[in-house]
Design a protein around this motif. Structure first.
Motif, PDB file in Angstrom:
ATOM      1  N   LYS A 158       5.289   4.805   2.264  1.00 60.39           N
ATOM      2  CA  LYS A 158       5.659   5.976   3.059  1.00 60.39           C
ATOM      3  C   LYS A 158       6.425   5.550   4.321  1.00 60.39           C
ATOM      4  O   LYS A 158       7.348   6.237   4.763  1.00 60.39           O
ATOM      5  CB  LYS A 158       4.410   6.782   3.432  1.00 60.39           C
ATOM      6  CG  LYS A 158       3.755   7.470   2.249  1.00 60.39           C
ATOM      7  CD  LYS A 158       2.726   8.506   2.667  1.00 60.39           C
ATOM      8  CE  LYS A 158       3.416   9.735   3.247  1.00 60.39           C
ATOM      9  NZ  LYS A 158       2.448  10.825   3.493  1.00 60.39           N
ATOM     10  N   PHE A 159       6.019   4.420   4.894  1.00 58.60           N
ATOM     11  CA  PHE A 159       6.728   3.870   6.051  1.00 58.60           C
ATOM     12  C   PHE A 159       8.188   3.572   5.678  1.00 58.60           C
ATOM     13  O   PHE A 159       9.126   3.932   6.403  1.00 58.60           O
ATOM     14  CB  PHE A 159       6.029   2.589   6.512  1.00 58.60           C
ATOM     15  CG  PHE A 159       6.816   1.747   7.471  1.00 58.60           C
ATOM     16  CD1 PHE A 159       6.765   1.987   8.838  1.00 58.60           C
ATOM     17  CD2 PHE A 159       7.632   0.702   7.009  1.00 58.60           C
ATOM     18  CE1 PHE A 159       7.501   1.212   9.724  1.00 58.60           C
ATOM     19  CE2 PHE A 159       8.365  -0.077   7.885  1.00 58.60           C
ATOM     20  CZ  PHE A 159       8.296   0.179   9.251  1.00 58.60           C
ATOM     21  N   GLU A 203      13.644   5.980  -6.361  1.00 64.37           N
ATOM     22  CA  GLU A 203      12.423   5.561  -7.063  1.00 64.37           C
ATOM     23  C   GLU A 203      11.232   5.539  -6.113  1.00 64.37           C
ATOM     24  O   GLU A 203      10.100   5.852  -6.496  1.00 64.37           O
ATOM     25  CB  GLU A 203      12.635   4.183  -7.691  1.00 64.37           C
ATOM     26  CG  GLU A 203      11.506   3.746  -8.606  1.00 64.37           C
ATOM     27  CD  GLU A 203      11.352   4.666  -9.801  1.00 64.37           C
ATOM     28  OE1 GLU A 203      10.191   4.909 -10.207  1.00 64.37           O
ATOM     29  OE2 GLU A 203      12.376   5.168 -10.319  1.00 64.37           O
ATOM     30  N   LEU A 204      11.495   5.165  -4.873  1.00 65.86           N
ATOM     31  CA  LEU A 204      10.438   5.146  -3.862  1.00 65.86           C
ATOM     32  C   LEU A 204       9.865   6.549  -3.654  1.00 65.86           C
ATOM     33  O   LEU A 204       8.648   6.737  -3.596  1.00 65.86           O
ATOM     34  CB  LEU A 204      11.012   4.593  -2.553  1.00 65.86           C
ATOM     35  CG  LEU A 204      10.086   4.481  -1.353  1.00 65.86           C
ATOM     36  CD1 LEU A 204       8.948   3.513  -1.642  1.00 65.86           C
ATOM     37  CD2 LEU A 204      10.874   4.021  -0.130  1.00 65.86           C
ATOM     38  N   GLN A 236       4.291  10.781  -7.179  1.00 66.50           N
ATOM     39  CA  GLN A 236       3.357  10.561  -8.284  1.00 66.50           C
ATOM     40  C   GLN A 236       1.984  10.150  -7.759  1.00 66.50           C
ATOM     41  O   GLN A 236       0.949  10.586  -8.269  1.00 66.50           O
ATOM     42  CB  GLN A 236       3.909   9.501  -9.235  1.00 66.50           C
ATOM     43  CG  GLN A 236       5.102   9.970 -10.041  1.00 66.50           C
ATOM     44  CD  GLN A 236       5.783   8.844 -10.787  1.00 66.50           C
ATOM     45  OE1 GLN A 236       5.485   7.666 -10.570  1.00 66.50           O
ATOM     46  NE2 GLN A 236       6.711   9.192 -11.683  1.00 66.50           N
ATOM     47  N   THR A 237       1.975   9.307  -6.722  1.00 67.61           N
ATOM     48  CA  THR A 237       0.700   8.890  -6.127  1.00 67.61           C
ATOM     49  C   THR A 237      -0.011  10.074  -5.488  1.00 67.61           C
ATOM     50  O   THR A 237      -1.229  10.233  -5.618  1.00 67.61           O
ATOM     51  CB  THR A 237       0.935   7.796  -5.073  1.00 67.61           C
ATOM     52  OG1 THR A 237       1.652   6.716  -5.659  1.00 67.61           O
ATOM     53  CG2 THR A 237      -0.387   7.286  -4.520  1.00 67.61           C
ATOM     54  N   ASP A 238       0.753  10.934  -4.814  1.00 68.51           N
ATOM     55  CA  ASP A 238       0.151  12.129  -4.211  1.00 68.51           C
ATOM     56  C   ASP A 238      -0.470  13.011  -5.277  1.00 68.51           C
ATOM     57  O   ASP A 238      -1.575  13.538  -5.098  1.00 68.51           O
ATOM     58  CB  ASP A 238       1.213  12.927  -3.432  1.00 68.51           C
ATOM     59  CG  ASP A 238       1.640  12.234  -2.142  1.00 68.51           C
ATOM     60  OD1 ASP A 238       0.902  11.322  -1.702  1.00 68.51           O
ATOM     61  OD2 ASP A 238       2.692  12.586  -1.591  1.00 68.51           O
ATOM     62  N   ARG A 239       0.219  13.182  -6.403  1.00 68.80           N
ATOM     63  CA  ARG A 239      -0.331  14.007  -7.488  1.00 68.80           C
ATOM     64  C   ARG A 239      -1.577  13.376  -8.088  1.00 68.80           C
ATOM     65  O   ARG A 239      -2.529  14.068  -8.464  1.00 68.80           O
ATOM     66  CB  ARG A 239       0.721  14.228  -8.572  1.00 68.80           C
ATOM     67  CG  ARG A 239       1.818  15.210  -8.184  1.00 68.80           C
ATOM     68  CD  ARG A 239       2.590  15.673  -9.420  1.00 68.80           C
ATOM     69  NE  ARG A 239       3.265  14.580 -10.079  1.00 68.80           N
ATOM     70  CZ  ARG A 239       4.504  14.184  -9.784  1.00 68.80           C
ATOM     71  NH1 ARG A 239       5.181  14.801  -8.823  1.00 68.80           N
ATOM     72  NH2 ARG A 239       5.065  13.191 -10.448  1.00 68.80           N
ATOM     73  N   THR A 241       0.828  -1.201   0.000  1.00 73.11           N
ATOM     74  CA  THR A 241       0.000   0.000   0.000  1.00 73.11           C
ATOM     75  C   THR A 241       0.866   1.255   0.000  1.00 73.11           C
ATOM     76  O   THR A 241       2.080   1.206   0.272  1.00 73.11           O
ATOM     77  CB  THR A 241      -0.904   0.039   1.233  1.00 73.11           C
ATOM     78  OG1 THR A 241      -0.081   0.183   2.408  1.00 73.11           O
ATOM     79  CG2 THR A 241      -1.740  -1.223   1.347  1.00 73.11           C
ATOM     80  N   ARG A 242       0.240   2.372  -0.298  1.00 70.85           N
ATOM     81  CA  ARG A 242       0.946   3.652  -0.243  1.00 70.85           C
ATOM     82  C   ARG A 242       1.453   3.920   1.168  1.00 70.85           C
ATOM     83  O   ARG A 242       2.550   4.471   1.351  1.00 70.85           O
ATOM     84  CB  ARG A 242      -0.003   4.752  -0.694  1.00 70.85           C
ATOM     85  CG  ARG A 242       0.575   6.160  -0.647  1.00 70.85           C
ATOM     86  CD  ARG A 242      -0.429   7.155  -1.247  1.00 70.85           C
ATOM     87  NE  ARG A 242       0.024   8.521  -1.071  1.00 70.85           N
ATOM     88  CZ  ARG A 242      -0.195   9.251   0.009  1.00 70.85           C
ATOM     89  NH1 ARG A 242      -0.850   8.709   1.041  1.00 70.85           N
ATOM     90  NH2 ARG A 242       0.237  10.502   0.093  1.00 70.85           N
TER      91      ARG A 242
END
Length: 343
Positions: free
Chosen positions: A21-22, A81-82, A88-91, A16-17
Motif C-alpha cells: 500500500k505504501f 498489478e500492484l 484481491q487482498t482486501d477482498r 507485507t500488505r
C-alpha cells in the motif's frame, strides 16, 4: 538484468500488505513526505521502507526529480498489478455482506425448560420479520448433545455451563438460581411471606420434577439438590422432560417443583404461580449459568452470528425485565409471588 538488479527473492517473501500500500500510494503522490503523512510514518521510516522495497524488487522504482519522485519503467509496469494485488487482498480479508432477508436456511436448536416458550415467542417473531425464508427446528437436549453439535446435527444449544467441552464456543445468557415453583396462594407462600421456607416445611409437600439431563444422578433439579435419599425421592409424584406440562397441576394443587428463577418468572404471566427462594439448608447447583453453545466452525458464519444475536437480545431483554420486576416488588414491599408481571 544484472545480478544487482534482480529481485531479492528472500526479501520479497517478507513484503507485507502495508508495504504494498505504501508503494501504491507513493506512485500516486510522487512525494515521499506526502506518502509518509498519509500512512502515519516518519520520513526516515518511509525512506527505510522504500529502500527495502527497492531491494526486494531489484529496481530503484523511483528516481528523484525537482518536484519529487518519478516512477521507473519497472514501476510503471508494476503499478497495475500492484493495485490488483491490494484489491484481491482486501477482498480476501473482508467480511462478506449479509442480508438475512435473502437467507434460506434451517437452524437446529436444542433447548429444554420453562424458558423455551418465552425464547420462541421472541425469536420466531424476529426471524419471521427479518428472514422470511429461515426455518427454526427445535429439539430436546440429549446425552449426545456434544457429539450432535460437533457433527453439525445441531447449530445451537442452550445448556447449563457445567461440563461444556472446551473446544466449543459459549455465550453466557443468564444466571441459574434454583427455587420453588408453586401456586400463588400455596400455604408456604402464606406461612413464609414470600421468603425462603425451611427445609422441613418444604418436605411436608409432594413434588413434581422437571427432567433436565439424561444422566441419572443429575436427571432433575430435585435430585441434584435433595439427593438420592429414598424418602425424599419418593415424594416426587411425577417428572417430565417438558415442565410446562406440569404447570396446571401446580396451579391446582399443593405440589411443589424445583425450577430456575428465570423460567419461573416467565411462567407467572401465564399461570397463577409464585416462586420462592430455596431453604437456606440447600445449596445452589454446581452450574452457575445458562449458556448458548456452538461449534468453532460456525464462529464467523454471518447467518449464525445473526441468529446468536437474536438469542442474546432475548436473554438481555428478559434479564432487564426481571430486574425491573424485582425493584418494583421491593419498592412495594410485596412478596415475590404477589405480582403478575413476568417480564
Amino acid at each position: 538484468m544484472s545480478r544487482s538488479n534482480r529481485p531479492n527473492i528472500n526479501a520479497a517473501d517478507s513484503i507485507t500488505r502495508a508495504q504494498l500500500k505504501f508503494l501504491s500510494d507513493l506512485a500516486q503522490s510522487g512525494k515521499l513526505s506526502r506518502t509518509a503523512e498519509h500512512l502515519g510514518l516518519s520520513l526516515s521510516a518511509a525512506s527505510r521502507m522504500l529502500d527495502r522495497l527497492r531491494e526486494a524488487f531489484g529496481d530503484p522504482l523511483f528516481t528523484p526529480h525537482a518536484r519529487g519522485l518519478t516512477p521507473t519503467d519497472a514501476m510503471l509496469r508494476l503499478e497495475p498489478e500492484l493495485r490488483r494485488t491490494i484489491e484481491q487482498t482486501d477482498r480476501l480479508f473482508s467480511q462478506p455482506s449479509f442480508d438475512p432477508a435473502t437467507l434460506r436456511r434451517t437452524f437446529s436448536i436444542a433447548a429444554r425448560g420453562l424458558v423455551v416458550p418465552e425464547l420462541l415467542a421472541y425469536a420466531i417473531s424476529r426471524v419471521a420479520r427479518e428472514a422470511p425464508s429461515v426455518h427454526l427446528e427445535m429439539h430436546h437436549r440429549t446425552s449426545r448433545i456434544w457429539d450432535q453439535i460437533e457433527a453439525g446435527e445441531l447449530d445451537l444449544a442452550l445448556v447449563p455451563d457445567r461440563a461444556v467441552p472446551p473446544a466449543l464456543r459459549t455465550l453466557p445468557l443468564f444466571p441459574i438460581e434454583i427455587g420453588i415453583l408453586l401456586r400463588e396462594d400455596h400455604p408456604l407462600v402464606r406461612e413464609f411471606g414470600g421468603g425462603a421456607p425451611t427445609l422441613s416445611a418444604l418436605l411436608r409437600y409432594k413434588r413434581l420434577a422437571m427432567t433436565v439431563s439424561a444422566n441419572l444422578h443429575n436427571a432433575s433439579w430435585d435430585r441434584q439438590l435433595l439427593g438420592e435419599v429414598p424418602e425424599r425421592r419418593d415424594q416426587v409424584v411425577c417428572s417430565s422432560t417438558n415442565a410446562i406440562d406440569l404447570a396446571v397441576a401446580l396451579e391446582e394443587s399443593d405440589f411443589l417443583m424445583l425450577v430456575p428463577k428465570r423460567g419461573a418468572l416467565s411462567m407467572r404471566s401465564r399461570y397463577k404461580l409464585a416462586w420462592l427462594p430455596l431453604p437456606a439448608e440447600l445449596p445452589q447447583p454446581a452450574a452457575k449459568q445458562i449458556v448458548l453453545v456452538w461449534r468453532e466452525s460456525l464462529q464467523r458464519d454471518p447467518a449464525h452470528q445473526w441468529l446468536r444475536g437474536i438469542i442474546r437480545d432475548w436473554a438481555r431483554r428478559g434479564e432487564a425485565a426481571i430486574g425491573g420486576v424485582e425493584k418494583n416488588e421491593a419498592a412495594q414491599g410485596a412478596a415475590p409471588g404477589e405480582t403478575q408481571d413476568a417480564n
